[in-house]
Design a protein around this motif. Structure first.
Motif, PDB file in Angstrom:
ATOM      1  N   GLY A 142       2.157   0.673 -14.159  1.00 49.48           N
ATOM      2  CA  GLY A 142       2.188  -0.749 -13.827  1.00 49.48           C
ATOM      3  C   GLY A 142       2.799  -1.571 -14.936  1.00 49.48           C
ATOM      4  O   GLY A 142       3.499  -2.560 -14.684  1.00 49.48           O
ATOM      5  N   SER A 178       2.478  -9.796  -7.202  1.00 45.65           N
ATOM      6  CA  SER A 178       1.580  -8.910  -6.446  1.00 45.65           C
ATOM      7  C   SER A 178       1.372  -9.395  -5.019  1.00 45.65           C
ATOM      8  O   SER A 178       0.998  -8.603  -4.146  1.00 45.65           O
ATOM      9  CB  SER A 178       0.234  -8.793  -7.161  1.00 45.65           C
ATOM     10  N   SER A 191       3.408  -7.452  -2.707  1.00 44.58           N
ATOM     11  CA  SER A 191       3.159  -6.007  -2.818  1.00 44.58           C
ATOM     12  C   SER A 191       3.884  -5.328  -3.969  1.00 44.58           C
ATOM     13  O   SER A 191       4.148  -4.116  -3.898  1.00 44.58           O
ATOM     14  CB  SER A 191       3.504  -5.294  -1.502  1.00 44.58           C
ATOM     15  N   LEU A 226       3.590  -3.665  -7.356  1.00 50.96           N
ATOM     16  CA  LEU A 226       2.476  -3.057  -8.081  1.00 50.96           C
ATOM     17  C   LEU A 226       2.686  -3.192  -9.587  1.00 50.96           C
ATOM     18  O   LEU A 226       2.948  -2.220 -10.300  1.00 50.96           O
ATOM     19  CB  LEU A 226       2.328  -1.588  -7.681  1.00 50.96           C
ATOM     20  N   GLU A 227       2.568  -4.421 -10.070  1.00 52.85           N
ATOM     21  CA  GLU A 227       2.624  -4.630 -11.513  1.00 52.85           C
ATOM     22  C   GLU A 227       1.258  -4.315 -12.115  1.00 52.85           C
ATOM     23  O   GLU A 227       0.333  -3.910 -11.417  1.00 52.85           O
ATOM     24  CB  GLU A 227       3.082  -6.061 -11.827  1.00 52.85           C
ATOM     25  N   LYS A 276      -2.103  -5.922 -10.754  1.00 49.87           N
ATOM     26  CA  LYS A 276      -2.404  -5.462  -9.393  1.00 49.87           C
ATOM     27  C   LYS A 276      -2.947  -4.032  -9.418  1.00 49.87           C
ATOM     28  O   LYS A 276      -3.885  -3.698  -8.667  1.00 49.87           O
ATOM     29  CB  LYS A 276      -1.139  -5.529  -8.534  1.00 49.87           C
ATOM     30  N   VAL A 277      -2.381  -3.192 -10.277  1.00 49.73           N
ATOM     31  CA  VAL A 277      -2.873  -1.819 -10.405  1.00 49.73           C
ATOM     32  C   VAL A 277      -4.315  -1.824 -10.888  1.00 49.73           C
ATOM     33  O   VAL A 277      -5.164  -1.078 -10.383  1.00 49.73           O
ATOM     34  CB  VAL A 277      -1.975  -1.022 -11.374  1.00 49.73           C
ATOM     35  N   GLN A 284      -6.491  -4.171 -10.452  1.00 50.77           N
ATOM     36  CA  GLN A 284      -7.333  -4.648  -9.353  1.00 50.77           C
ATOM     37  C   GLN A 284      -7.621  -3.519  -8.354  1.00 50.77           C
ATOM     38  O   GLN A 284      -8.745  -3.378  -7.876  1.00 50.77           O
ATOM     39  CB  GLN A 284      -6.661  -5.810  -8.637  1.00 50.77           C
ATOM     40  N   ILE A 285      -6.610  -2.724  -8.033  1.00 54.01           N
ATOM     41  CA  ILE A 285      -6.806  -1.607  -7.109  1.00 54.01           C
ATOM     42  C   ILE A 285      -7.786  -0.595  -7.686  1.00 54.01           C
ATOM     43  O   ILE A 285      -8.662  -0.081  -6.982  1.00 54.01           O
ATOM     44  CB  ILE A 285      -5.449  -0.943  -6.796  1.00 54.01           C
TER      45      ILE A 285
END
Length: 230
Positions: free
Chosen positions: A26, A172, A175, A177-178, A181-182, A184-185
């Protein structure tokens, strides 16, 4: 202790080590988006600055209006416009490229003002001397004026580089995937947000420090009287 949070158990460090490679992927996306966005902003900002400085009102006024529009509308609106509206006209861009382009377009308006200040700081006698030597306006701008203006605005350009980096997480929403965001997932799947978010904060801190150091280095190395041209 990281960001005021103490990690006591070995499981925390094992979890951090296990997610580090994913966060680094990311991080790579974050760096790429920052670089592409900054390059777009630097080039487009220079074009806008040159157009706003044109003698003809038919050229200068539209450029000024476009600059104000870009500055006065949110980045998220511009991002959604590029991502959702352009495909309706047959312009299909990948999410990453769309996001980086949105960053560049947004910040080009701000950087155009930085360029304007730098160009205006060059003495008018330089332009008059170039005219006396019968240099074309384009050559005068590219060879005489711009090399003298750029070293004086390096700190301001560096500030916008850091700002673009901090705005990458906005991508993000389309969509991309910086790094954030990674994280958060990872938090959504593990139900544990403290470690991934803390690591993202630490990585952003490192990136910012490196970028700031690079800007300071260029600011001290580049001659304020102008770049040497061969």
């Amino acid at each position: 202790m990281l960001f005021g949070i103490e990690w006591n158990t070995s499981n925390d460090w094992l979890f951090a080590a296990s997610i580090l490679p994913i966060l680094l992927r990311g991080l790579l996306v974050t760096i790429q988006a920052t670089v592409v966005g900054f390059l777009v902003a630097a080039v487009l900002g220079l074009v806008l600055a040159a157009l706003k400085a044109a003698r003809s009102p038919l050229i200068a006024w539209p450029a000024r209006a476009l600059t104000e529009f870009l500055r006065d509308t949110p980045l998220l609106v511009q991002l959604f416009f590029l991502y959702y509206v352009l495909p309706e006209y047959g312009i299909l861009l990948p999410a990453f490229l769309t996001g980086a382009l949105a960053l560049g377009v947004q910040y080009s308006a701000y950087m155009s003002e930085v360029y304007r200040a730098g160009l205006e700081s060059v003495a008018r006698g330089q332009t008059e001397a170039a005219r006396a030597l019968d240099l074309s306006p384009l050559r005068t701008f590219g060879v005489i004026i711009l090399p003298q203006a750029v070293p004086r605005i390096i700190p301001a350009l560096g500030n916008y580089l850091v700002s673009i980096m901090k705005d990458v997480p906005v991508l993000s929403v389309v969509s991309v995937l910086e790094m954030l965001k990674v994280a958060q997932i990872i938090g959504d799947r593990s139900f544990y947000y403290v470690i991934p978010l803390s690591m993202v904060g630490a990585l952003y801190l490192v990136l910012t420090l490196i970028a700031s150091a690079g800007v300071r280095y260029l600011d001290t190395r580049l001659p304020k009287r102008g770049l040497p041209l061969k």
